[in-house]
Design a protein around this motif. Sequence first.
Motif, PDB file in Angstrom:
ATOM      1  N   ILE A  53       6.084   1.016   5.847  1.00  0.00           N
ATOM      2  CA  ILE A  53       5.586  -0.349   5.991  1.00  0.00           C
ATOM      3  C   ILE A  53       6.764  -1.311   5.880  1.00  0.00           C
ATOM      4  CG2 ILE A  53       4.175  -2.132   4.855  1.00  0.00           C
ATOM      5  CD1 ILE A  53       2.197   0.108   4.150  1.00  0.00           C
TER       6      ILE A  53
ATOM      7  N   PRO B 166      -2.683  -6.836  10.506  1.00  0.00           N
ATOM      8  CA  PRO B 166      -2.585  -8.206  11.031  1.00  0.00           C
ATOM      9  C   PRO B 166      -1.178  -8.622  11.405  1.00  0.00           C
ATOM     10  CG  PRO B 166      -3.997  -8.161   9.103  1.00  0.00           C
ATOM     11  CD  PRO B 166      -3.388  -6.792   9.215  1.00  0.00           C
TER      12      PRO B 166
ATOM     13  N   PRO C  23       0.814  -1.223   0.000  1.00  0.00           N
ATOM     14  CA  PRO C  23       0.000   0.000   0.000  1.00  0.00           C
ATOM     15  C   PRO C  23       0.851   1.278   0.000  1.00  0.00           C
ATOM     16  CG  PRO C  23      -0.692  -1.512   1.716  1.00  0.00           C
ATOM     17  CD  PRO C  23       0.606  -2.022   1.211  1.00  0.00           C
TER      18      PRO C  23
ATOM     19  N   CYS D  67       4.699  -7.199   5.773  1.00  0.00           N
ATOM     20  CA  CYS D  67       3.434  -6.924   5.070  1.00  0.00           C
ATOM     21  C   CYS D  67       3.025  -8.127   4.218  1.00  0.00           C
ATOM     22  CB  CYS D  67       3.585  -5.684   4.192  1.00  0.00           C
ATOM     23  SG  CYS D  67       2.113  -5.323   3.209  1.00  0.00           S
ATOM     24  N   ILE D  68       1.730  -8.486   4.298  1.00  0.00           N
ATOM     25  CA  ILE D  68       1.236  -9.637   3.527  1.00  0.00           C
ATOM     26  C   ILE D  68       0.335  -9.202   2.366  1.00  0.00           C
ATOM     27  CG2 ILE D  68       1.430 -11.215   5.487  1.00  0.00           C
ATOM     28  CD1 ILE D  68      -1.638 -10.939   5.879  1.00  0.00           C
ATOM     29  N   ALA D  69       0.198  -7.884   2.178  1.00  0.00           N
ATOM     30  CA  ALA D  69      -0.633  -7.344   1.092  1.00  0.00           C
ATOM     31  C   ALA D  69      -2.104  -7.721   1.245  1.00  0.00           C
ATOM     32  CB  ALA D  69      -0.095  -7.782  -0.275  1.00  0.00           C
ATOM     33  N   CYS D  70      -2.580  -7.687   2.489  1.00  0.00           N
ATOM     34  CA  CYS D  70      -3.991  -8.025   2.739  1.00  0.00           C
ATOM     35  C   CYS D  70      -4.911  -6.837   2.487  1.00  0.00           C
ATOM     36  CB  CYS D  70      -4.168  -8.496   4.177  1.00  0.00           C
ATOM     37  SG  CYS D  70      -3.898  -7.183   5.412  1.00  0.00           S
ATOM     38  N   PHE D  71      -4.345  -5.625   2.454  1.00  0.00           N
ATOM     39  CA  PHE D  71      -5.049  -4.369   2.181  1.00  0.00           C
ATOM     40  C   PHE D  71      -6.058  -3.971   3.269  1.00  0.00           C
ATOM     41  CE2 PHE D  71      -4.294  -3.996  -2.715  1.00  0.00           C
ATOM     42  CZ  PHE D  71      -2.931  -3.994  -2.479  1.00  0.00           C
ATOM     43  N   ARG D  72      -5.892  -4.551   4.457  1.00  0.00           N
ATOM     44  CA  ARG D  72      -6.755  -4.132   5.577  1.00  0.00           C
ATOM     45  C   ARG D  72      -6.522  -2.666   5.913  1.00  0.00           C
ATOM     46  NH1 ARG D  72      -9.387  -6.698  10.014  1.00  0.00           N
ATOM     47  NH2 ARG D  72      -8.941  -5.944  12.097  1.00  0.00           N
ATOM     48  N   CYS D  73      -5.268  -2.222   5.836  1.00  0.00           N
ATOM     49  CA  CYS D  73      -4.971  -0.829   6.200  1.00  0.00           C
ATOM     50  C   CYS D  73      -5.706   0.139   5.274  1.00  0.00           C
ATOM     51  CB  CYS D  73      -3.468  -0.582   6.179  1.00  0.00           C
ATOM     52  SG  CYS D  73      -2.657  -1.073   4.651  1.00  0.00           S
TER      53      CYS D  73
ATOM     54  N   ALA E 204       2.909  -4.510  10.685  1.00  0.00           N
ATOM     55  CA  ALA E 204       3.934  -4.115   9.715  1.00  0.00           C
ATOM     56  C   ALA E 204       4.092  -2.608   9.575  1.00  0.00           C
ATOM     57  CB  ALA E 204       3.586  -4.721   8.347  1.00  0.00           C
TER      58      ALA E 204
HETATM   59  S1  SF4 Z   1      -1.490  -4.532   3.516  1.00  0.00           S
HETATM   60 FE1  SF4 Z   1      -2.041  -5.675   5.402  1.00  0.00          FE
HETATM   61  S2  SF4 Z   1      -0.107  -6.448   6.191  1.00  0.00           S
HETATM   62 FE2  SF4 Z   1       0.395  -4.832   4.697  1.00  0.00          FE
HETATM   63  S3  SF4 Z   1       0.591  -2.988   5.929  1.00  0.00           S
HETATM   64 FE3  SF4 Z   1      -1.519  -3.061   5.214  1.00  0.00          FE
HETATM   65  S4  SF4 Z   1      -2.656  -4.079   6.852  1.00  0.00           S
HETATM   66 FE4  SF4 Z   1      -0.490  -4.493   7.204  1.00  0.00          FE
END
Ligand code: SF4
Length: 258
Positions: free
Chosen positions: A208, A196, A179, A213-219, A199
């Motif tokens: 980051i 999660p 992100p 970072c796992i690229a979950c895109f929660r942020c 990171a």
């Molecule tokens: S994409 Fe997921 S793991 Fe990466 S910084 Fe955002 S919330 Fe954290």
Amino acid sequence: MKPSIVRAIYFSPTGTSRSGAVAIAKALDENAEEIDVTVAGRAPERISFAKDELIVFGAPVYGGRLYRGAVERFQQFTGHKTPCIVTVTYGNRDFDDALLELKELAEALGFVPVAAAALIGQHTYGQIQVGRPNESDLKEDREFADRIKAILEQNRFEGLEVPGNYPYKDGGHRGKFRPQTTDACTHCGVCVRECPELAIDPENPEKIDDSRCIACFRCIKVCPVGAKNPNTPEYVAFAEGFTKKLEKRRENQYFLPL
Ligand code: SF4
Ligand SMILES: Cc1cc2nc3c(=O)[nH]c(=O)nc-3n(C[C@H](O)[C@H](O)[C@H](O)COP(=O)(O)O)c2cc1C
Ligand code: SF4
């Protein structure tokens, strides 16, 4: 059996796996509780479950498998012949071996899977099945819960089969996109707390840790001012073709004992 309590236990960075697991859990018991293991290091209230309880597990599919960090989080739980429902949520490509993996993981932890589901959720990347699960998906989940009730009443705990192959395919890895953060960031710390894998640098949320970072895109989803976005040139180039490739709608699949 009639469970004394139903709990949804889920890993769900962008909330779609939570939606399905909670819809099923609440349809089985309106007082169902939630145990959210998305963020690493948050200790759950309960880790051991009895035979008269019922758990609904939920997790997303990452590369046709369960994300490895989700497996680790689930491994802190123990069942004592506790019945469970296993659900995976996937972004309209395929769930491959993830549902079989979750079923077998639950068994290894002492749970007895009595029903399973592979559910559709909006894909993390691109614009694929946007808004799913929608109201009609959740209605299907609730109807599935009604069929589970009947199975529980008959104590039919054996004979559940789900699709998947051995050896499981290679998958469950983190994604590669990272992100971006814009000047709109107010340093509120929400993304720092909700990442999660912890990171994001608390002192500077623009930073980051690539190795975490796992690229979950929660942020991107939780930022209250829209200061995070996925739009690196690499992502933009990927997302359009990926959206086109996966545009054909897939349906939820539900599995009960034969
Ligand atoms: S994409 Fe997921 S793991 Fe990466 S910084 Fe955002 S919330 Fe954290
Ligand atoms: C790293 C990564 C890998 C993914 N792999 C798959 C996949 O193999 N098949 C699929 O259909 N969707 C895949 N997805 C999409 C997610 O499974 C889907 O968006 C899911 O709804 C996300 O769940 P959540 O909202 O609970 O986080 C992947 C997403 C990410 C971030
Ligand atoms: S949630 Fe958004 S505004 Fe808050 S620290 Fe993170 S990027 Fe900045």
